[in-house]
Write a protein that holds these residues in place. Structure first.
Motif, PDB file in Angstrom:
ATOM      1  N   ALA A 177      31.437-105.326 -62.838  1.00  0.00           N
ATOM      2  CA  ALA A 177      32.156-104.058 -62.689  1.00  0.00           C
ATOM      3  C   ALA A 177      33.466-104.124 -63.448  1.00  0.00           C
ATOM      4  O   ALA A 177      34.342-104.930 -63.133  1.00  0.00           O
ATOM      5  CB  ALA A 177      32.411-103.773 -61.204  1.00  0.00           C
ATOM      6  N   ASP A 182      30.892-101.199 -67.548  1.00  0.00           N
ATOM      7  CA  ASP A 182      30.285-102.323 -66.832  1.00  0.00           C
ATOM      8  C   ASP A 182      29.442-103.159 -67.784  1.00  0.00           C
ATOM      9  O   ASP A 182      28.721-102.621 -68.633  1.00  0.00           O
ATOM     10  CB  ASP A 182      29.419-101.807 -65.685  1.00  0.00           C
ATOM     11  N   LYS A 247      29.507-100.496 -57.991  1.00  0.00           N
ATOM     12  CA  LYS A 247      30.798-101.195 -58.074  1.00  0.00           C
ATOM     13  C   LYS A 247      31.387-101.461 -56.700  1.00  0.00           C
ATOM     14  O   LYS A 247      32.071-102.462 -56.491  1.00  0.00           O
ATOM     15  CB  LYS A 247      31.791-100.365 -58.888  1.00  0.00           C
ATOM     16  N   ALA A 250      30.564-104.835 -55.377  1.00  0.00           N
ATOM     17  CA  ALA A 250      30.819-105.976 -56.254  1.00  0.00           C
ATOM     18  C   ALA A 250      31.490-107.123 -55.508  1.00  0.00           C
ATOM     19  O   ALA A 250      32.386-106.925 -54.680  1.00  0.00           O
ATOM     20  CB  ALA A 250      31.681-105.548 -57.438  1.00  0.00           C
TER      21      ALA A 250
END
Length: 621
Positions: A177, A182, A247, A250
């Protein structure tokens, strides 16, 4: 007799993920006598060997060998040293899976341990299959791989969340991310144990739009810079999403080695595997239970936190095994009742459920109920979609997914015996139901003008239905011998359904009083009608062709919470605040939406606004 010392060298990437260390030099020394910290175990002290120490020990070197591709090595011990202890070191010139060069031009030497050669050779003499094995702790080995070779690795497993069984042949992709774009760190396929491994380097997560000229890790938190990637995962099998992280999921600033366990709610099984069967939801948005959760139905039959109503074709979702624990086929069916009760009361009696999907005309809609994916990849028929068909129901509406699978195999040119070549992906859909075959409320007749009241006799009534899920084990169908299955009788007592469109009308009052092509001036008014029993929103918007006027009209009615929003005299430029229309062409639009949903998407009814075009001339006398 030759004294051959046999050993192997491995390194831990994770506590449950180990790799061989191939093609490195193994060095054998007489013990290096040096002061060590108190309480340290000199025979198990793994450490970095400096250039100075290596030079000091040169005269103690007895010999060297090299590990093979499996990390094994053999060293012949001179009989003069049989009673000695040995220091064992290795020179790390490469790490798996490929031989990158160290980031620094230096010899990387590490002390492994000190051991008694006599004891080791005696064990090997007693057991010809014995060999000395050493595995470098993952904290050390990950540091060596990453710090000196820029070799980063992800080791993980993909399992089913409910059964904890491994999912094989799935493609797992690791993403970093970033604030800008990305980065794709790599993709791997899970093995029979659900295990996967992805190797990458810092260059893979330091990419920018200026790469390869400028590389830097761009952290999405922006204000805090961290050197490691922020990793999240995607996984799919045969086109079906198993894991779909974003994200928000993450793992922040991970180190050289990342160890993960991923799980998927999607059921992937072998044909003979069993698992609990249940009706659990409607589409992806709603559960099939009463409760206070954001996906649940309330007592009155409205769905989710938005109090939505069902329309069009809905997917009745859940899971059903092919066979019972005793190996008998499983069948299920859905029955419908026009009689309803509050969802916070006991389930309705089964005698109320007189309509059956697959029996009552027009209720059944074909849909994907399963997917077959080859255990070993094939370019031909690797993935096969299994659609439900009317022939998969018996006369009482019992649906046999085994029949659907066998029918599909035959249709593509295979045989039922070929099922053993495939894993089965449960596609979540048990049966699809056409709600329009249940609802019967008439639409509002198109006889009323914009701004004209809609009589109570033409209002749309509330329609509710109950759904019951039944499942059974087929022990002997010709003899009507069936077994009970957990989940049988699961019922929603009340579900509100509606398939009526919004009633919408829009006109310009001054235009109707002249002609649609006549310029208008002064204070102008809109006439509109919006009605639906589950109206969610409505708005009136005015915009000039020049763009100088671009505003929503607030008249105290259009923005009200009522299901009826009707006005035959809504001023668009009432002085003093809105008396600013200039000579130009204008677009007046009426937007609206309802609370209808099928569990996967909301109704687009009212998505395209009604529009009235007019020309305003402020100079007209």
């Amino acid at each position: 007799m030759r004294n051959i010392f046999k050993g192997s060298l491995k390194g831990y990437v994770c506590e449950d993920c180990r790799e061989v260390i191939a093609d490195v030099e193994i060095l054998f020394y007489l013990p290096y006598r040096k002061e060590v910290p108190a309480n340290s175990n000199t025979k198990e002290t793994f450490r970095f060997v400096s250039k100075e120490e290596s030079k000091e020990r040169e005269k103690l070197l007895i010999g060297k060998t090299k590990t093979d591709k499996e990390g094994n090595f053999a060293f012949e011990v001179n009989e003069n040293y049989l009673n000695s202890e040995f220091d064992i070191d290795f020179i790390c010139g490469t790490v798996p899976p490929k031989p990158p060069k160290p980031k620094r031009e230096e010899t990387l030497q590490f002390h492994i341990t000190t051991l008694s050669m006599k004891e080791e050779l005696e064990q090997q003499e007693r057991n010809e299959n014995y060999k000395w094995e050493y595995s470098i702790a993952y904290k050390w080995w990950c540091y060596i791989r990453g710090h000196f070779f820029d070799a980063w690795v992800i080791c993980g497993h993909l399992l089913n969340c409910r059964t904890n069984t491994p999912i094989a042949n799935a493609k797992v992709t690791a993403m970093d991310a970033d604030f800008l774009t990305d980065d794709n760190l790599g993709t791997a396929t899970t093995d029979s144990n659900g295990h996967f491994r992805i190797d990458y380097s810092s260059a893979d997560f330091k990419k920018t739009f200026l790469s390869p000229w400028i590389n830097i890790e761009t952290d999405p938190s922006f204000l805090s810079f961290n050197s490691g990637p922020d990793v999240y995962f995607k996984a799919e099998l045969g086109g079906t999403k198993l894991v779909d992280e974003t994200k928000a999921n993450a793992r922040k600033n991970v180190g050289y080695c990342l160890c993960v366990n991923l799980c998927s709610e999607v059921t992937v099984t072998n044909p003979e595997e069993t698992f609990p069967s249940a009706w659990t939801g409607i589409g992806a948005a709603f559960s099939s239970s009463y409760g206070s959760g954001i996906h649940d139905f309330d007592a009155d039959g409205f769905a989710g936190s938005g109090k939505q109503v069902l329309f069009s074709t809905i997917r009745l979702t859940g899971q059903a095994a092919l066979k019972s624990a005793s190996g008998n086929p499983i069948e299920y069916r859905f029955r419908i009742s026009d009689t309803t009760a509050a969802n916070n009361t006991p389930f309705l009696a089964e005698s109320n459920f007189t309509k059956i999907i697959g029996v009552t005309p027009n209720l059944f809609v074909p849909s994907i109920v399963s997917k077959l994916t080859r255990k070993v990849f094939s370019f031909i028929l690797n993935d096969i979609f299994v659609y439900s068909n009317q022939s998969d129901f018996d006369a009482e509406g019992w649906f046999d997914v085994n029949h659907a699978i066998e029918r599909t195999l035959i249709e593509v040119g295979l045989t039922p015996a070929d099922l053993s070549l495939y894993n089965i992906i449960e596609e979540d859909t048990l049966i699809s139901l056409n709600t329009a075959a249940l609802t019967s409320a008439p639409n509002v007749p198109d006889i009323f003008n914009a701004g004209e009241p809609i009589p109570p006799a033409n209002e749309i009534p509330v329609e509710k239905f109950a759904i019951r899920f039944e499942i059974r084990e087929v022990i002997n169908k010709p003899s009507n011998i069936f077994g009970a299955i957990g989940g049988n009788g699961k019922t929603l007592n009340s579900i509100v359904m509606n398939n009526n469109p919004i009633y919408r009308k829009l006109a310009g009052k001054e235009l109707e009083e002249s002609t649609l092509c006549t310029p208008i001036s002064g204070t102008i008014h809109a006439k509109y009608s919006l009605y639906h029993p589950y109206l969610a929103s409505g708005s009136l918007h005015l915009k000039s062709n020049s763009g100088s006027i671009d505003r929503f009209v607030s008249d105290g009615i259009i923005n009200s919470a009522s299901v009826k929003r009707i006005n035959n005299n809504s001023p668009l430029n009432a002085p003093p605040s809105n008396n600013n229309l200039t000579r130009c062409t204008y677009s007046l639009k009426l937007y609206s939406s309802t609370r209808k949903s099928n569990g996967d998407f909301n109704d687009s009814d009212g998505g395209s606004p009604l529009e009235q075009i007019f020309f305003y001339d402020d100079n007209q006398v």
